[in-house]
Structure formats: C-alpha cells, structure tokens
Design a protein around this motif. Structure first.
Motif, PDB file in Angstrom:
ATOM      1  N   PRO B   3       6.264  -5.651  -1.525  1.00 27.94           N
ATOM      2  CA  PRO B   3       6.860  -6.377  -2.646  1.00 27.94           C
ATOM      3  C   PRO B   3       8.349  -6.642  -2.410  1.00 27.94           C
ATOM      4  CG  PRO B   3       5.545  -4.510  -3.414  1.00 27.94           C
ATOM      5  CD  PRO B   3       5.664  -4.385  -1.937  1.00 27.94           C
ATOM      6  N   PRO B   4       8.842  -7.831  -2.723  1.00 31.78           N
ATOM      7  CA  PRO B   4      10.255  -8.154  -2.498  1.00 31.78           C
ATOM      8  C   PRO B   4      11.143  -7.465  -3.533  1.00 31.78           C
ATOM      9  CG  PRO B   4       9.140  -9.979  -3.592  1.00 31.78           C
ATOM     10  CD  PRO B   4       8.106  -8.928  -3.367  1.00 31.78           C
ATOM     11  N   VAL B   5      12.000  -6.573  -3.063  1.00 30.82           N
ATOM     12  CA  VAL B   5      12.867  -5.831  -3.983  1.00 30.82           C
ATOM     13  C   VAL B   5      14.147  -6.627  -4.217  1.00 30.82           C
ATOM     14  CG1 VAL B   5      14.112  -3.665  -4.347  1.00 30.82           C
ATOM     15  CG2 VAL B   5      11.887  -3.647  -3.192  1.00 30.82           C
ATOM     16  N   ALA B   6      14.584  -6.658  -5.468  1.00 27.67           N
ATOM     17  CA  ALA B   6      15.772  -7.448  -5.829  1.00 27.67           C
ATOM     18  C   ALA B   6      17.024  -6.849  -5.202  1.00 27.67           C
ATOM     19  CB  ALA B   6      15.912  -7.465  -7.340  1.00 27.67           C
ATOM     20  N   GLU B  73      -1.470  -5.809  -7.623  1.00 25.62           N
ATOM     21  CA  GLU B  73      -0.582  -4.665  -7.872  1.00 25.62           C
ATOM     22  C   GLU B  73      -0.103  -4.052  -6.553  1.00 25.62           C
ATOM     23  OE1 GLU B  73       0.754  -3.573 -10.538  1.00 25.62           O
ATOM     24  OE2 GLU B  73      -0.338  -4.759 -12.003  1.00 25.62           O
ATOM     25  N   ARG B  74      -1.011  -3.986  -5.583  1.00 28.08           N
ATOM     26  CA  ARG B  74      -0.706  -3.332  -4.310  1.00 28.08           C
ATOM     27  C   ARG B  74       0.264  -4.174  -3.473  1.00 28.08           C
ATOM     28  NH1 ARG B  74      -6.048  -1.783  -1.766  1.00 28.08           N
ATOM     29  NH2 ARG B  74      -6.123  -0.454  -3.606  1.00 28.08           N
ATOM     30  N   ASN B  75       0.028  -5.477  -3.425  1.00 34.02           N
ATOM     31  CA  ASN B  75       0.806  -6.339  -2.527  1.00 34.02           C
ATOM     32  C   ASN B  75       2.015  -6.995  -3.182  1.00 34.02           C
ATOM     33  OD1 ASN B  75      -0.909  -5.907  -0.290  1.00 34.02           O
ATOM     34  ND2 ASN B  75      -2.361  -7.362  -1.156  1.00 34.02           N
ATOM     35  N   GLY B  76       2.096  -6.944  -4.477  1.00 31.64           N
ATOM     36  CA  GLY B  76       3.276  -7.460  -5.167  1.00 31.64           C
ATOM     37  C   GLY B  76       3.169  -8.910  -5.582  1.00 31.64           C
ATOM     38  N   PRO B  77       4.151  -9.347  -6.400  1.00 27.64           N
ATOM     39  CA  PRO B  77       4.069 -10.686  -7.000  1.00 27.64           C
ATOM     40  C   PRO B  77       4.247 -11.828  -5.996  1.00 27.64           C
ATOM     41  CG  PRO B  77       6.165  -9.667  -7.530  1.00 27.64           C
ATOM     42  CD  PRO B  77       5.341  -8.618  -6.856  1.00 27.64           C
ATOM     43  N   ARG B  78       5.038 -11.599  -4.941  1.00 27.03           N
ATOM     44  CA  ARG B  78       5.246 -12.699  -3.987  1.00 27.03           C
ATOM     45  C   ARG B  78       3.964 -13.009  -3.228  1.00 27.03           C
ATOM     46  NH1 ARG B  78      10.476 -12.653  -0.478  1.00 27.03           N
ATOM     47  NH2 ARG B  78      11.316 -13.478  -2.417  1.00 27.03           N
ATOM     48  N   TRP B  79       3.269 -11.964  -2.830  1.00 25.92           N
ATOM     49  CA  TRP B  79       1.975 -12.150  -2.165  1.00 25.92           C
ATOM     50  C   TRP B  79       1.023 -12.904  -3.092  1.00 25.92           C
ATOM     51  CZ3 TRP B  79      -2.913 -10.555  -3.647  1.00 25.92           C
ATOM     52  CH2 TRP B  79      -3.922 -10.693  -2.696  1.00 25.92           C
ATOM     53  N   ALA B  80       0.985 -12.452  -4.349  1.00 26.83           N
ATOM     54  CA  ALA B  80       0.049 -13.059  -5.312  1.00 26.83           C
ATOM     55  C   ALA B  80       0.394 -14.534  -5.550  1.00 26.83           C
ATOM     56  CB  ALA B  80       0.091 -12.292  -6.627  1.00 26.83           C
ATOM     57  N   MET B  81       1.685 -14.815  -5.680  1.00 29.17           N
ATOM     58  CA  MET B  81       2.094 -16.204  -5.927  1.00 29.17           C
ATOM     59  C   MET B  81       1.813 -17.072  -4.702  1.00 29.17           C
ATOM     60  SD  MET B  81       5.567 -15.918  -8.171  1.00 29.17           S
ATOM     61  CE  MET B  81       5.531 -15.257  -9.837  1.00 29.17           C
ATOM     62  N   THR B 129       5.352  -7.670 -13.066  1.00 20.46           N
ATOM     63  CA  THR B 129       6.761  -7.772 -12.676  1.00 20.46           C
ATOM     64  C   THR B 129       7.638  -8.069 -13.887  1.00 20.46           C
ATOM     65  OG1 THR B 129       6.007  -8.629 -10.569  1.00 20.46           O
ATOM     66  CG2 THR B 129       8.335  -8.923 -11.069  1.00 20.46           C
ATOM     67  N   LEU B 130       7.184  -8.988 -14.739  1.00 20.90           N
ATOM     68  CA  LEU B 130       7.970  -9.334 -15.927  1.00 20.90           C
ATOM     69  C   LEU B 130       8.138  -8.124 -16.843  1.00 20.90           C
ATOM     70  CD1 LEU B 130       6.511 -12.850 -16.767  1.00 20.90           C
ATOM     71  CD2 LEU B 130       8.932 -12.343 -16.382  1.00 20.90           C
ATOM     72  N   VAL B 196      10.808 -14.751  -6.993  1.00 21.25           N
ATOM     73  CA  VAL B 196      10.311 -13.526  -7.625  1.00 21.25           C
ATOM     74  C   VAL B 196      10.756 -12.270  -6.874  1.00 21.25           C
ATOM     75  CG1 VAL B 196       8.038 -13.341  -6.485  1.00 21.25           C
ATOM     76  CG2 VAL B 196       8.312 -12.617  -8.873  1.00 21.25           C
ATOM     77  N   ARG B 197      11.186 -11.275  -7.619  1.00 23.28           N
ATOM     78  CA  ARG B 197      11.628  -9.987  -7.063  1.00 23.28           C
ATOM     79  C   ARG B 197      11.153  -8.874  -7.985  1.00 23.28           C
ATOM     80  NH1 ARG B 197      13.374 -13.374  -4.021  1.00 23.28           N
ATOM     81  NH2 ARG B 197      15.357 -13.487  -2.906  1.00 23.28           N
ATOM     82  N   VAL B 198      10.878  -7.721  -7.397  1.00 22.81           N
ATOM     83  CA  VAL B 198      10.611  -6.561  -8.254  1.00 22.81           C
ATOM     84  C   VAL B 198      11.926  -5.801  -8.433  1.00 22.81           C
ATOM     85  CG1 VAL B 198       8.163  -6.320  -7.670  1.00 22.81           C
ATOM     86  CG2 VAL B 198       9.853  -5.177  -6.263  1.00 22.81           C
ATOM     87  N   PRO B 199      12.116  -5.152  -9.591  1.00 24.46           N
ATOM     88  CA  PRO B 199      13.407  -4.473  -9.816  1.00 24.46           C
ATOM     89  C   PRO B 199      13.610  -3.310  -8.855  1.00 24.46           C
ATOM     90  CG  PRO B 199      11.863  -4.054 -11.617  1.00 24.46           C
ATOM     91  CD  PRO B 199      11.226  -5.081 -10.743  1.00 24.46           C
ATOM     92  N   ARG B 200      14.880  -3.041  -8.542  1.00 22.13           N
ATOM     93  CA  ARG B 200      15.224  -1.944  -7.607  1.00 22.13           C
ATOM     94  C   ARG B 200      14.950  -0.579  -8.217  1.00 22.13           C
ATOM     95  NH1 ARG B 200      19.559  -3.165  -3.960  1.00 22.13           N
ATOM     96  NH2 ARG B 200      20.761  -1.356  -4.535  1.00 22.13           N
ATOM     97  N   THR B 201      15.117  -0.500  -9.527  1.00 25.69           N
ATOM     98  CA  THR B 201      14.932   0.791 -10.193  1.00 25.69           C
ATOM     99  C   THR B 201      13.933   0.639 -11.327  1.00 25.69           C
ATOM    100  OG1 THR B 201      16.681   0.319 -11.757  1.00 25.69           O
ATOM    101  CG2 THR B 201      17.323   1.439  -9.731  1.00 25.69           C
ATOM    102  N   GLU B 202      13.532   1.797 -11.848  1.00 26.45           N
ATOM    103  CA  GLU B 202      12.612   1.772 -12.985  1.00 26.45           C
ATOM    104  C   GLU B 202      13.316   1.312 -14.252  1.00 26.45           C
ATOM    105  OE1 GLU B 202      11.258   5.730 -13.250  1.00 26.45           O
ATOM    106  OE2 GLU B 202      10.485   5.734 -11.214  1.00 26.45           O
TER     107      GLU B 202
END
Lengths: 44, 443
Positions: B3-6, B73-81, B129-130, B196-202
């Motif tokens: 997953p691409p981290v922001a 969920e496993r591969n992240g939003p960029r893969w899915a998109m 991701t959102l 699209v990026r996943v957040p760096r932290t929770e």
C-alpha cells in the motif's frame, strides 16, 4: 533530528485544487444537465 | 503491491478526489440505458438482450466486491484502483471490438463480466482508506465517495448521448463511442491511482480518534456475527424500498395523476426522474455526514421509520397532491442514497477499520438481492393489478404496503444491532493485526 521534521512539508494547495477541479468539473457538467432536465417537471 | 504510504505533510483532502475519480467513472453503469436503443437497432436485439451487459455487470459488482474484498484490504487502495481501471476500461475496449465486429457476446463479456469486476473492486477500493484518513468523520468521507457513484450516471448519461449523436448510432458509431469511453475513463481514473495514499499513522489528524480505536474484527469473523446479518437485512430492505420508487418512477407519476386536472406529461415525468437522481445523490453526502453527528443507529431509524411514513403518505394521499407525492418520493430516494453511503461507517463502528473494506464488500450482496427483489415486487404487482382491471394509483397501492412492511422489518433489524461480542475481536491492536495478516485464509 530526522529529515521529515527538519524540513517543512511541501505546499500541496495547488495539487489539492487541481485534484478537486479534475473531479468537480465533470460533476458540475452532470449537475447542470440534471437541473436542466429536472426543471421540466415544473414546466413540461 | 504494498500500500502507498503518504509522505509527511500529505493532505487528507487529496484522498476524496482520488476516490471520486474512481466512483464518478464506475457510476457510468447506471447510464447503460443510453446504449440500449442504438444497440437494439444496430444489432437487432430485444430489450431483454440489450439489458444483459448491465445486469451481468451488477452481478459481477456484487460478486467481485464480496470475494475480492480481502485482496483489496491486503494489497491496498492503489492496487484496487489499478485493477478497477484496467477492468473497467478494457471492458469498454472489448465492447468496442464487439460492436465493430457485430459480435454481441463480446459486449456482454467485456462490459458485463470484465467491466463488472472493475465496478466491484472500484466500489470498495477507497472505503477503508477514507475511513482511516477521516476517523473523526467517516460518514462524510465515505458519503463523498459513494455520492460519486450516483454522480457518475449524471455525467455519463448526457455525455454518452451526445457522443452517439456525433458518431452515429450504427455499429461503427457505437464502437467508436465505446472506444472513447474506455480511453477517457482510463485517463480520468488514473488520478485516483496516482493520488491515493494510506495514512502514515493510525491517527492522521491531531485531535481525531485513532483509526484502530475500539474493537477490531476480521472479515472472516464478521460474517459469523448476528450484527453483520442484521445490517445485511437493514441495507437490503432500505435499498428495496428505494428501488421500488426508482424502478418505475416515470410511469408511476404518470399513472398517479392520469385522471386528475393536472396530468403529468412525458417530459415532466423525465424531470421527476432527474429530480429523484438529485435526491439520491444529495442523500448520500447529506445524510451520511449527518450520521457523524447523530450516530449510525439513529440515522437508520430515520431512513427506515420516516421512510415507512413517507410510503404511507404516498399510498394514502399521494394521488390528491402532486407536491406531496414528489416530496415524499424525494425523501425516500434521499434515504435510499443515504443508506448506501452510511453503511461503511456503520460497519466501522461495529467491526473497526481493520478489514472494513472487505466486510463492506461482503455486505454488498444485500444490494444485489435488493436489485432483484425491488423491481420484481413493483413490476409483478403492477402487472397483476392491471390484469385485474385497476388503473392509476391503485396499480401501486399493494406494492407500497409491501414496501412499508419491508421497511418495518429493516427498522426492527436495526433496533436489534448491539456491539459485537468480544470473542469475535482481534485480541490486541497491533500484534494481532500483524499475526492475523500472516495467516492464510483457510487457517
């Protein structure tokens, strides 16, 4: 201190504006067409 | 693909346009009807045959969302998109080939099967991701994306019609229109893939709750809980009730006021349908955002309870007042849209963010069921009433009573929703997430 905290993050306002314009422009077109058609309920 | 981290300083306000780029594209599915008449005349198809690509597309949407959720969920939003972009776009390209060579099966395969996979994966791609980026306003965030799915048809409908007018409605004109659609949507959706990026932290926002706060339940465990199936009933009933109006909106308003002093013309009925689309879209963002303030259970009480009252008002007084009929129908359609958009946040409240996208994918089978149930009830009953010699609003009165009953069932199901039993939770937030991710699905 790491690089992340020593440098201020780049200003992304232009990118944000571009991204919202990218999706907003076609949506505005769709909404315009929709309003145009919806008025027929009252005039048609 | 990881997953691409922001990067540091990445704005969370870049994520909704990424989601919209995908949802506004795949929402084109609801504008398929624009292609039906040209295909019927160019390839000599019946109405039932020309509906096949859309129907298969919706079936594939449900199946790919249900079965592809864990991969997303496993591969992240960029893969899915990326998968959504490739499938949706190549679906159009295959359809172009099918129209050009007058091989209709290629259009069914391309738009329906391949494109349908793009619909399902694309629909769930940004949800998780959102929610992670907007833990403080999950309803609003998913509302924006899912509003895009409604908005996609608003864009595609006039755009596709204009294209067919320019290129012609013979097989080569349709082929060219499909080709342009495939290429244009590929470019348009690529913004989502790139942004699209996943957040760096929770905890991506200061002051907001952590994305992993509260109970976390895996998709595998979620489907074993009564809460999942109660929500399945809630969504299915709410969608069925909305489709009950949406499916026959134009003939319904015409029939209701046929014998009155203010009959509804064909163009006015088309205006009514357009107004319903606007209510559907506005409900997605408006009601879903409201759910962040009043809570998910309360907003579904409104959708289902007030929805039943609206149906009762139409059944009792609808044919005596056009404004009342229109107002009630608009409210019902806004609840229909709101129900779609609020459900990811409801899932997040119950099952956490851990695999909320995959759980959402599985829940969308309720949509597929309602897509069959709603039109079946309204059309079948209207046909039987017509055979019995009834006309006007009497054609729909039984359907409306059934819709009220379904909404009451949904209301009761919503009342029965309780927090998920702790035995379904993942033991500890971080370690357990890592352990569970390493385990095979069958373990």
């Amino acid at each position: 201190m790491s690089n992340d905290s020593s440098q201020s993050p780049p200003d992304r306002r232009l990118l944000i504006a571009f991204a919202w314009l990218w999706v907003g422009a076609p949506l505005a077109y769709g909404l315009y067409e929709l309003v145009h058609k919806a008025t027929q309920l009252f005039t048609g | 693909m990881s997953p691409p981290v922001a990067p540091a300083g990445w704005s969370r306000w870049l994520v909704p346009p990424a989601a919209l780029a995908v949802h506004l594209s795949i929402g084109q599915a609801y504008a398929w009807s624009v292609f039906k008449p040209p295909l019927e005349s160019a390839l000599g198809l019946s109405g039932t045959q020309s509906a096949l690509p859309f129907q298969l597309g919706i079936v594939m949407l449900g199946l790919s969302a249900a079965f592809g959720g864990t991969l997303v969920e496993r591969n992240g939003p960029r893969w899915a998109m990326t998968v959504a972009l490739i499938c949706f776009s190549s679906g159009f390209l295959l359809s172009a080939l099918g129209a050009w060579s007058e091989q209709y099966w290629l259009i069914v395969l391309g738009y329906g099967f391949v494109g349908g996979i793009g619909l399902g994966i694309g629909y769930i791609s940004p949800v998780s991701t959102l929610i992670k980026w907007f833990p403080d306003r999950p309803g609003m965030a998913t509302g924006i994306a899912i509003m895009g799915f409604g908005g996609g048809a608003l864009i595609a409908s006039p755009w596709s019609a204009q294209m067919l007018e320019s290129f012609g409605t013979d097989s080569s004109g349709i082929a060219l229109a499909f080709l342009v659609h495939g290429l244009a949507y590929a470019v348009f959706m690529s913004l989502g893939v790139l942004l699209v990026r996943v957040p760096r932290t929770e905890k991506p926002v200061e002051g907001a709750p952590s994305a992993l706060q509260g109970p976390q339940v895996s998709a595998r465990n979620a489907v074993r809980t009564p809460q999942f199936w109660l929500l399945w009933i809630v969504l299915c009933m709410n969608v069925t009730a909305g489709i009950g109006i949406l499916e026959k909106a134009a003939p319904m308003i015409t029939d209701f006021f046929a014998d009155t002093s203010t009959p509804v013309s064909v163009s006015a009925a088309a205006g009514f349908v357009a107004l319903l689309s606007a209510a559907n879209m506005a409900g997605r963002i408006g009601w879903s955002s409201t759910s962040d303030l009043i809570g998910r259970k309360n907003i579904y009480r409104v959708y289902l309870g007030v929805g039943a009252v609206m149906y009762a008002l139409i059944a009792l007084f609808g044919d005596s007042s056009k404004p009342l009929f229109v107002l009630c129908a608009l409210v019902i359609l806004s609840f229909y849209g709101g129900g779609f958009a609020t459900v990811p946040a409801y899932l997040k409240d119950l099952f956490g963010t851990y695999e909320v996208g995959a759980i959402h994918g599985r829940l969308l089978t309720a949509w597929s069921t309602a897509g069959v149930l709603g039109p079946l009830i309204v059309n079948w009953i209207a046909d039987r009433q017509e055979e019995a010699g009834k006309d006007g609003s009497a054609l729909y009165s039984v359907s409306f009573l059934i819709m009220i009953g379904l909404l009451v069932v949904g209301f009761v199901a919503n009342e029965l929703v309780r927090p998920v039993n702790a035995r379904h939770h993942i033991p500890a937030p971080r370690e357990a997430v890592d352990v569970e991710r390493q385990q095979p699905e069958s373990a």
